[in-house]
Design a protein around this motif. Sequence first.
Motif, PDB file in Angstrom:
ATOM      1  N   GLN A 146       0.812  -1.220   0.000  1.00  0.00           N
ATOM      2  CA  GLN A 146       0.000   0.000   0.000  1.00  0.00           C
ATOM      3  C   GLN A 146       0.844   1.269   0.000  1.00  0.00           C
ATOM      4  N   ASP A 147       2.029   1.202   0.600  1.00  0.00           N
ATOM      5  CA  ASP A 147       2.842   2.401   0.737  1.00  0.00           C
ATOM      6  C   ASP A 147       4.254   2.264   0.174  1.00  0.00           C
ATOM      7  N   THR A 148       4.616   1.074  -0.287  1.00  0.00           N
ATOM      8  CA  THR A 148       5.981   0.824  -0.745  1.00  0.00           C
ATOM      9  C   THR A 148       5.955  -0.176  -1.889  1.00  0.00           C
ATOM     10  N   ALA A 149       6.804   0.070  -2.876  1.00  0.00           N
ATOM     11  CA  ALA A 149       6.962  -0.887  -3.978  1.00  0.00           C
ATOM     12  C   ALA A 149       8.429  -1.268  -4.087  1.00  0.00           C
ATOM     13  N   PHE A 150       8.683  -2.544  -4.419  1.00  0.00           N
ATOM     14  CA  PHE A 150      10.041  -3.049  -4.626  1.00  0.00           C
ATOM     15  C   PHE A 150      10.153  -3.476  -6.081  1.00  0.00           C
ATOM     16  N   LYS A 151      11.147  -2.905  -6.768  1.00  0.00           N
ATOM     17  CA  LYS A 151      11.288  -3.178  -8.193  1.00  0.00           C
ATOM     18  C   LYS A 151      12.746  -3.436  -8.531  1.00  0.00           C
ATOM     19  N   HIS A 161       7.964   4.867  -3.135  1.00  0.00           N
ATOM     20  CA  HIS A 161       6.978   5.162  -2.096  1.00  0.00           C
ATOM     21  C   HIS A 161       5.826   5.966  -2.671  1.00  0.00           C
ATOM     22  N   THR A 162       4.782   6.103  -1.873  1.00  0.00           N
ATOM     23  CA  THR A 162       3.619   6.891  -2.277  1.00  0.00           C
ATOM     24  C   THR A 162       4.082   8.279  -2.721  1.00  0.00           C
ATOM     25  N   GLY A 163       3.620   8.707  -3.875  1.00  0.00           N
ATOM     26  CA  GLY A 163       4.032  10.000  -4.420  1.00  0.00           C
ATOM     27  C   GLY A 163       5.039   9.877  -5.542  1.00  0.00           C
ATOM     28  N   ASP A 164       5.796   8.762  -5.564  1.00  0.00           N
ATOM     29  CA  ASP A 164       6.721   8.522  -6.676  1.00  0.00           C
ATOM     30  C   ASP A 164       5.916   8.117  -7.905  1.00  0.00           C
ATOM     31  N   GLN A 165       6.341   8.602  -9.067  1.00  0.00           N
ATOM     32  CA  GLN A 165       5.624   8.261 -10.297  1.00  0.00           C
ATOM     33  C   GLN A 165       5.605   6.761 -10.533  1.00  0.00           C
ATOM     34  N   MET A 166       6.730   6.093 -10.281  1.00  0.00           N
ATOM     35  CA  MET A 166       6.806   4.652 -10.503  1.00  0.00           C
ATOM     36  C   MET A 166       5.903   3.889  -9.537  1.00  0.00           C
ATOM     37  N   PHE A 167       5.664   4.455  -8.346  1.00  0.00           N
ATOM     38  CA  PHE A 167       4.798   3.778  -7.385  1.00  0.00           C
ATOM     39  C   PHE A 167       3.376   3.672  -7.915  1.00  0.00           C
ATOM     40  N   ASP A 168       2.942   4.640  -8.707  1.00  0.00           N
ATOM     41  CA  ASP A 168       1.558   4.664  -9.184  1.00  0.00           C
ATOM     42  C   ASP A 168       1.294   3.659 -10.307  1.00  0.00           C
ATOM     43  N   GLU A 169       2.333   3.024 -10.816  1.00  0.00           N
ATOM     44  CA  GLU A 169       2.161   2.034 -11.878  1.00  0.00           C
ATOM     45  C   GLU A 169       1.526   0.751 -11.315  1.00  0.00           C
ATOM     46  N   SER A 170       1.035  -0.082 -12.240  1.00  0.00           N
ATOM     47  CA  SER A 170       0.563  -1.413 -11.855  1.00  0.00           C
ATOM     48  C   SER A 170       1.767  -2.345 -11.711  1.00  0.00           C
TER      49      SER A 170
END
Length: 771
Positions: A146-151, A161-170
């Motif tokens: 919900q608040d963090t993505a690992f790529k 994190h929330t607010g990063d453009q990449m975070f908003d991706e699927s």
Amino acid sequence: MDAFYHHSCSKIPNGPQHVPDLLLNMKVARFENTSNTFIDRVGQTVEIPRNTWGKNPTPYADDGYAKALWDYRNDSLLLGDDDHTLYVRDVDQTGNNQLLDTWHAITSLEAEYHVKSNKAYLPWNQQLVVECRKLDKRVRHGIKFQDTAFKRETNGIVRYHTGDQMFDESYELTIDQPFDAGLATQAVAFMRDITEDEHSAMNLARMFATPLLEPYKHLTYVLYGDGGNGKGILLGTLASSFPGLAVAVDSQKILGGRRGSGGFDTQQETGKLIGALWAYDEDADTIGIDQLTYLKKISTGDSVTARRIGENAVSFTPKCTFIVATNNPVITTMSAAVARRFAYIRMKDGRKPQEFQPLLDFRQQYGAAPFIMASCKLWENHGENPFDDVSVGSANDVTDLEQSIINAICANGYAPSSMLESLKRYEQRDLLARFGLTRGGVKWIPEQGTSIRILAVKDEVRFAPYRKAYEHDREQLAKQIDDTPDIPQPIEADPVPLPNTMGFNCDFVPAEQKVAKNWKRLTEDKNLDTSLRPNTESYAVVPNKGMAIIDLDKSKDGKTADGWNVLNQEIGKYGSEDFPTTYLVGTPSGGVHAYYALPAELMGTLKNSVHSNGIPVDIRCERKGYVIGPGSHTHNGDYRLLDMPDNQVPVMPPKMAQWLEDNGYVEGCDEKPRTFVSAKRADTSLSSLDELLAEPVGNSKTGTPDMSLIPVGQRNDTMFKWLLGRLLNHPENEANIRIEFYERGRASGLPDSELNTIWNSVQNTISQHRN
């Protein structure tokens, strides 16, 4: 969706026609029973437009391609990071028709949307790829909370994190929970609890995020251990948390059967890998080198072929991480390329079901999310590679030949390659790979004046469990050889305390030397008081109901087992819980009488037995027999009290009672003859020392000790000669010879009691020879 009314569809060579008509004119139907419809991912009925030219309207394309275009219109069909692979959004299978935040890769539109072969037009796949490339959306290869993505990026694992453009991706995997380092820490604690060592725990933690965070597709995991170790709980957690993304498979089918044969079963089972992130076999059979080629293809994402019933075969590149959970061997070659592809995890066995309740409760509350969190942290902070020093394999799962090879290598550093001659070529290959061995070239044997081809260890990690077991057995054997306690020294007492004063219910009758005439009539004579010791030099003790005396015979010739040794080695040490201190009497010959009360299950069923199964142990019980009592004097010597219980004579413990039953001392239990006989065969005379010294003491071809199994009927004579020859020729190596003597004797089926007798007999023979 309105944006699609201004969408310009591309025309590709040999591509499908009427793409814009299908894309723009599909609509949600007003009525459920409208013809030319399908039900979409959220349960809506969608009406498909038809070509109205001519008398009879015809479909623009198969309904499956219309479904794909509809998913494209509704952001449920996107390209992945590679700009080539199509991903479809998952939907729950409960009937609620809720779109999930997870995606799965598809092999083809035909396979995903069930287009029959006679309706298929393959250019539709390229058409959808071209259309999806026009979108600025992609399914990112990674894991999103919900608040963090690992790529995975070129410089390693990156957090968004929330607010990063990449975070908003699927993302391929989206978990509807915030990232919680505390939950990740708890998950790590559980993984440490169910694995044997820290590196196994870390490999297990790495497993969960592997399909989404490994730098390139290559890893397969092996969870090794018997049942009751929690591996099924963890794999089941993945399956329940991510249905369709974690799939159970039959590795024997998917890898092509026992010898690598493929066929329709293999292609059907392979179909389960389509769109999966994890594929696991919770109870895999042996996996051998013949199956390794297909397993490598799955590990590295090479193209494989799948076929579903009623559909054409389809080639695809699997995205999933393959997980093999097994207690059987997983045999791979020892090349560096193969070694990089396998991560081993040694599970901790022998757990009780209730020990897993905290893990089950944790799973019930949080599902697989905490384990995914822990895995993301590990990939982020601990490099790209799993630990390669985890050993799997069980020393309990080896044949006699394999154990002989292991013993030779552990003892000498090598084994003769001739030991493999009885095996077929592929069996030799598998044996070498399983134990991490190699044909080590040629070794000169000075004692033989010749050279031999040998086997040696190439992969010490693979060989480690077997070396560890060998060393442990040697340590235990060294401890056990002289571990039998001495018979207690006589107690000086006048008068000698009688057994009935310690709760042993018995009768006393006169005896002449060792014979009590008319003992049965005397004990049944109601006018005769048999509760007092007779005023004779010798008397007999007759156990009454519920009482028994164990008569532990002493070897008469120095070449047979002693009953004292048998009970101490097979039941427990005297004075222990299983062989408790009791009223103990020593006989003139060196034997022992042990007095016990019977447990309820043996009352009335214990035999008055002499040397049951050839064991040098007799039973006198419940007015069925007698022994000579302490304080008696005979021509052969005195019967002397050796020990007494603190209070009353104890009841036979369960292990002692079970031993009596197992060895034919109880009614209804058949006798099974054992080898408690002479240390040399009864039908042959002992070879002279000159003859023994002339006989080889090791393998004539290798110069190594002969550790081969000895056939029944030859064991005592062979072991006697083998031991005598080795000790006479190599007295400086007595300690190792003694350990090897017990190893070979036990492996050949001789009990320790008899091996003790052979050892003592050989020592006496050598002593006489030297004197």
